[in-house]
Write a protein that holds these residues in place. Structure first.
Motif, mmCIF file in Angstrom:
data_model
loop_
_atom_site.group_PDB
_atom_site.id
_atom_site.type_symbol
_atom_site.label_atom_id
_atom_site.label_comp_id
_atom_site.label_asym_id
_atom_site.label_seq_id
_atom_site.Cartn_x
_atom_site.Cartn_y
_atom_site.Cartn_z
ATOM 1 N N PRO A 183 13.968 83.286 121.321
ATOM 2 C CA PRO A 183 13.083 84.435 121.053
ATOM 3 C C PRO A 183 12.486 85.038 122.314
ATOM 4 O O PRO A 183 12.286 86.253 122.389
ATOM 5 N N TRP A 184 12.180 84.211 123.305
ATOM 6 C CA TRP A 184 11.582 84.723 124.547
ATOM 7 C C TRP A 184 12.594 85.564 125.314
ATOM 8 O O TRP A 184 12.244 86.580 125.915
ATOM 9 N N ALA A 185 13.850 85.126 125.312
ATOM 10 C CA ALA A 185 14.908 85.899 125.969
ATOM 11 C C ALA A 185 15.286 87.127 125.152
ATOM 12 O O ALA A 185 15.592 88.188 125.711
ATOM 13 N N ASN A 186 15.260 86.987 123.848
ATOM 14 C CA ASN A 186 15.622 88.084 122.955
ATOM 15 C C ASN A 186 14.768 89.328 123.237
ATOM 16 O O ASN A 186 15.244 90.460 123.226
ATOM 17 N N VAL A 246 15.394 80.428 129.853
ATOM 18 C CA VAL A 246 15.761 81.833 129.730
ATOM 19 C C VAL A 246 14.573 82.549 129.096
ATOM 20 O O VAL A 246 13.839 81.934 128.316
ATOM 21 N N PRO A 247 14.378 83.793 129.474
ATOM 22 C CA PRO A 247 15.168 84.634 130.376
ATOM 23 C C PRO A 247 14.898 84.303 131.836
ATOM 24 O O PRO A 247 13.838 83.792 132.185
ATOM 25 N N ASN A 284 11.328 83.865 136.334
ATOM 26 C CA ASN A 284 11.567 83.496 134.930
ATOM 27 C C ASN A 284 10.284 83.651 134.128
ATOM 28 O O ASN A 284 10.127 83.042 133.063
ATOM 29 N N ASP A 285 9.368 84.468 134.628
ATOM 30 C CA ASP A 285 8.084 84.697 133.969
ATOM 31 C C ASP A 285 8.300 85.681 132.820
ATOM 32 O O ASP A 285 8.200 86.898 132.983
ATOM 33 N N PHE A 286 8.609 85.146 131.641
ATOM 34 C CA PHE A 286 9.072 85.981 130.529
ATOM 35 C C PHE A 286 8.048 87.032 130.112
ATOM 36 O O PHE A 286 8.410 88.127 129.703
ATOM 37 N N ASP A 287 6.767 86.707 130.212
ATOM 38 C CA ASP A 287 5.746 87.680 129.843
ATOM 39 C C ASP A 287 5.758 88.861 130.801
ATOM 40 O O ASP A 287 5.660 90.019 130.384
#
Length: 315
Positions: free
Chosen positions: A32-35, A99-100, A113-116
């Motif tokens: 979900p975080w990469a999505n 990921v991401p 790789n800091d998804f936020d």
């Protein structure tokens, strides 16, 4: 520190300037975080500026792998494992291989790789490279309220399902369950009178909620014991989720088979048999949702991204 918090910015102050063609977004359709990064990249039309590498849904303790690619090797990076890109940045990188990740192609090392922050920067820092008609995912007059809404969505829903699934005691589970459903009831009420979380158009807040909702019935309801109701039994949230799913840039990034394989195979502590459930019936995602009656337009003054063949993502 849990993430590599260096950023890709216009001024390149962290050593990573915005530069079309330089970076590769490594993601997985299962996560979900990469999505959310896949959706934002597509909505903003950054496919030509930032290439996309996709890991398969199943990984081991070491790393996500490029098993979807011919020979199990990413064609741009030449790696079999995302771990290699992390080690290129920090030898024996001690944190999670997540990921991401935005990988700097010249050095083949993870830039961040800091998804936020990644999706924020795709909007604010890469704006010179957005497609014509790209939606305003961060309307200026709504940003303060967006931050409040997104914080609650993140802590209570995005993380809330995991808090339930990995609770180590009955008391921890009960508390997590209560928190999750309090938030979902709040969202059901909020979305009863507005088409999207912030009003009449899609914002990043919707993207962040969608990636949890779309996984709810296939995974979180059973696998994570979030089972007071199915999403399909919450009329407002179910209609809202279908509205987004049927909007270009959302449903066309989803692969339910990969989503189910990831959770049920990787989480052997929760599902030691690694059996992937056959259900649920997912055909309802394409049914009429009726949310148009609330007014609004998904892209506001912008336009939808070009349609993609089903099951295909632009790399």
């Amino acid at each position: 520190m849990r993430y590599l918090t260096t950023r890709i910015t216009r001024d390149g102050r962290d050593g990573y300037p915005v530069e079309p063609g330089r970076y590769r977004l490594v993601a997985a359709r299962a996560c979900p975080w990469a999505n959310r990064t896949i959706i934002v990249r597509r909505l903003l039309g950054l496919e030509d500026a930032i290439s996309l590498g996709l890991c398969g849904p199943v990984h081991d303790a070491r790393s996500w792998t490029f098993d979807l690619d011919p020979g199990g090797v990413d064609p741009v990076l030449g790696y079999e494992r995302l771990q290699q890109a992390y080690f290129a940045r920090v030898p024996d990188y001690p944190l999670g291989i997540t990921v991401p990740a935005m990988v700097d192609v010249p050095t083949k090392a993870v830039a961040t790789n800091d998804f936020d922050q990644i999706t924020r920067d795709l909007f604010f820092e890469w704006s010179d490279h957005h497609r014509a008609g790209a939606p305003d995912l961060w309307p200026e007059h709504l940003r303060d309220e967006m931050e409040t809404v997104m914080k609650r969505v993140f802590t209570e829903v995005n993380n809330g399902v995991y808090r339930c699934g990995f609770a180590g005691s009955q008391a921890a589970y009960d508390a997590a369950y209560e928190r999750l459903w309090t938030a979902l009831d709040w969202l059901e009420e909020r979305l009863a009178t507005r088409r999207y979380l912030m009003g009449d158009t899609i914002t990043e807040a919707d993207i962040r909620l969608f990636t949890t909702l779309v996984r709810f019935d296939p995974v979180y309801h059973g696998h994570f014991k979030c089972n007071r109701q199915k999403l399909t039994e919450m009329p407002v949230l179910w209609a809202y989720a279908r509205d987004l799913f049927q909007t270009p840039g959302f449903g066309d990034t989803i692969d339910f088979d990969q989503i189910k394989a990831h959770y049920y195979v990787v989480h052997t502590d929760l599902n030691p048999t690694q059996i992937i459930p056959a259900g649920p019936d997912l055909t309802g995602w394409h049914s009429a949702h009726g949310r148009e009656a609330l007014g609004g337009s998904p892209f506001g003054e912008g336009t939808a991204p070009d349609a993609l063949p089903e099951g295909v993502l632009a790399h």
